[in-house]
Design a protein around this motif. Structure first.
Motif, short mmCIF file in Angstrom:
data_model
loop_
_atom_site.label_atom_id
_atom_site.label_comp_id
_atom_site.label_asym_id
_atom_site.label_seq_id
_atom_site.Cartn_x
_atom_site.Cartn_y
_atom_site.Cartn_z
N MET A 1 -27.55 -53.32 -56.77
CA MET A 1 -27.37 -53.56 -55.36
C MET A 1 -25.90 -53.41 -54.96
O MET A 1 -25.62 -52.96 -53.87
N THR A 2 -24.99 -53.75 -55.83
CA THR A 2 -23.57 -53.66 -55.50
C THR A 2 -23.11 -52.21 -55.42
O THR A 2 -22.24 -51.89 -54.62
N ARG A 3 -23.68 -51.36 -56.24
CA ARG A 3 -23.32 -49.93 -56.16
C ARG A 3 -23.75 -49.35 -54.83
O ARG A 3 -23.06 -48.52 -54.25
N ARG A 4 -24.91 -49.80 -54.39
CA ARG A 4 -25.42 -49.30 -53.11
C ARG A 4 -24.51 -49.76 -51.96
O ARG A 4 -24.20 -48.99 -51.05
N LYS A 5 -24.07 -51.00 -51.97
CA LYS A 5 -23.19 -51.52 -50.93
C LYS A 5 -21.85 -50.78 -50.97
O LYS A 5 -21.28 -50.45 -49.93
N LEU A 6 -21.38 -50.53 -52.19
CA LEU A 6 -20.12 -49.81 -52.33
C LEU A 6 -20.24 -48.39 -51.79
O LEU A 6 -19.37 -47.91 -51.07
N ALA A 7 -21.37 -47.73 -52.09
CA ALA A 7 -21.58 -46.36 -51.61
C ALA A 7 -21.69 -46.33 -50.09
O ALA A 7 -21.11 -45.46 -49.43
N VAL A 8 -22.41 -47.29 -49.53
CA VAL A 8 -22.57 -47.34 -48.07
C VAL A 8 -21.21 -47.63 -47.41
O VAL A 8 -20.86 -47.02 -46.40
N THR A 9 -20.44 -48.52 -47.99
CA THR A 9 -19.12 -48.85 -47.46
C THR A 9 -18.20 -47.64 -47.50
O THR A 9 -17.50 -47.33 -46.53
N LEU A 10 -18.19 -46.93 -48.64
CA LEU A 10 -17.35 -45.74 -48.76
C LEU A 10 -17.77 -44.64 -47.80
O LEU A 10 -16.93 -43.99 -47.19
N LEU A 11 -19.07 -44.44 -47.64
CA LEU A 11 -19.55 -43.43 -46.69
C LEU A 11 -19.19 -43.83 -45.26
O LEU A 11 -18.83 -42.98 -44.44
N GLY A 12 -19.29 -45.11 -44.94
CA GLY A 12 -18.93 -45.58 -43.61
C GLY A 12 -17.44 -45.38 -43.34
O GLY A 12 -17.04 -44.93 -42.25
N CYS A 13 -16.60 -45.69 -44.33
CA CYS A 13 -15.16 -45.49 -44.16
C CYS A 13 -14.83 -44.01 -44.01
O CYS A 13 -13.98 -43.64 -43.20
N ALA A 14 -15.50 -43.17 -44.78
CA ALA A 14 -15.27 -41.73 -44.68
C ALA A 14 -15.69 -41.22 -43.31
O ALA A 14 -15.00 -40.39 -42.70
N ALA A 15 -16.82 -41.72 -42.79
CA ALA A 15 -17.30 -41.28 -41.48
C ALA A 15 -16.31 -41.69 -40.39
O ALA A 15 -15.97 -40.89 -39.51
N PHE A 16 -15.85 -42.93 -40.43
CA PHE A 16 -14.88 -43.40 -39.42
C PHE A 16 -13.55 -42.66 -39.55
O PHE A 16 -12.88 -42.38 -38.56
N GLY A 17 -13.18 -42.33 -40.76
CA GLY A 17 -11.93 -41.58 -40.97
C GLY A 17 -12.01 -40.18 -40.39
O GLY A 17 -11.05 -39.67 -39.82
N LEU A 18 -13.17 -39.54 -40.54
CA LEU A 18 -13.32 -38.18 -40.02
C LEU A 18 -13.47 -38.15 -38.50
O LEU A 18 -13.14 -37.16 -37.86
N ILE A 19 -13.96 -39.23 -37.92
CA ILE A 19 -14.10 -39.29 -36.46
C ILE A 19 -12.72 -39.20 -35.81
O ILE A 19 -12.54 -38.56 -34.77
N GLY A 20 -11.72 -39.80 -36.42
CA GLY A 20 -10.37 -39.78 -35.87
C GLY A 20 -9.70 -38.42 -35.96
O GLY A 20 -8.66 -38.19 -35.35
N CYS A 21 -10.27 -37.50 -36.71
CA CYS A 21 -9.67 -36.17 -36.88
C CYS A 21 -10.08 -35.19 -35.78
O CYS A 21 -9.59 -34.08 -35.74
N GLY A 22 -10.99 -35.59 -34.92
CA GLY A 22 -11.45 -34.69 -33.86
C GLY A 22 -10.35 -34.48 -32.83
O GLY A 22 -9.60 -35.39 -32.49
N GLU A 23 -10.23 -33.26 -32.30
CA GLU A 23 -9.21 -32.96 -31.31
C GLU A 23 -9.86 -32.82 -29.94
O GLU A 23 -10.84 -32.11 -29.76
N ILE A 24 -9.29 -33.52 -28.98
CA ILE A 24 -9.79 -33.48 -27.61
C ILE A 24 -8.99 -32.46 -26.83
O ILE A 24 -7.76 -32.41 -26.93
N ASP A 25 -9.66 -31.66 -26.02
CA ASP A 25 -8.98 -30.66 -25.19
C ASP A 25 -8.10 -31.37 -24.17
O ASP A 25 -8.55 -32.24 -23.43
N GLN A 26 -6.81 -31.01 -24.13
CA GLN A 26 -5.86 -31.70 -23.26
C GLN A 26 -5.34 -30.81 -22.14
O GLN A 26 -4.36 -31.12 -21.50
N LYS A 27 -6.00 -29.72 -21.88
CA LYS A 27 -5.58 -28.83 -20.80
C LYS A 27 -6.04 -29.39 -19.46
O LYS A 27 -7.05 -30.07 -19.37
N ALA A 28 -5.27 -29.09 -18.43
CA ALA A 28 -5.62 -29.55 -17.09
C ALA A 28 -6.89 -28.84 -16.63
O ALA A 28 -7.11 -27.66 -16.92
N LYS A 29 -7.69 -29.55 -15.90
CA LYS A 29 -8.95 -28.98 -15.42
C LYS A 29 -8.71 -27.98 -14.30
O LYS A 29 -9.41 -27.00 -14.15
#
Length: 75
Positions: free
Chosen positions: A1-29
């Motif tokens: 059970m602890t391996r599963r929690k560790l895997a889920v935690t690592l996957l969650g951290c990786a997902a949140f880390g990759l979300i911050g890498c997205g670039e938002i278009d900053q050009k004027a409309k």
């Protein structure tokens, strides 16, 4: 059970880390056009008639009045 929690935690951290890498278009409309007056160069003022040397001499003369060493009479 602890391996599963560790895997889920690592996957969650990786997902949140990759979300911050997205670039938002900053050009004027909408492209805005400057609606103000056209600026001219200082030497093109009617007082100087486009003569840059005359403008520079006027600046030098004016700056003498702002120099404390020249304004005071201490020698």
């Amino acid at each position: 059970m602890t391996r599963r929690k560790l895997a889920v935690t690592l996957l969650g951290c990786a997902a949140f880390g990759l979300i911050g890498c997205g670039e938002i278009d900053q050009k004027a409309k909408v492209e805005k056009v400057y609606a103000g007056k056209k600026d001219t160069r200082a030497a093109e003022d009617p007082r100087f008639g486009g003569d840059r040397k005359k403008w520079e001499a006027t600046l030098a003369e004016r700056s003498k009045g702002q120099n404390e060493y020249l304004r005071t009479e201490i020698k």
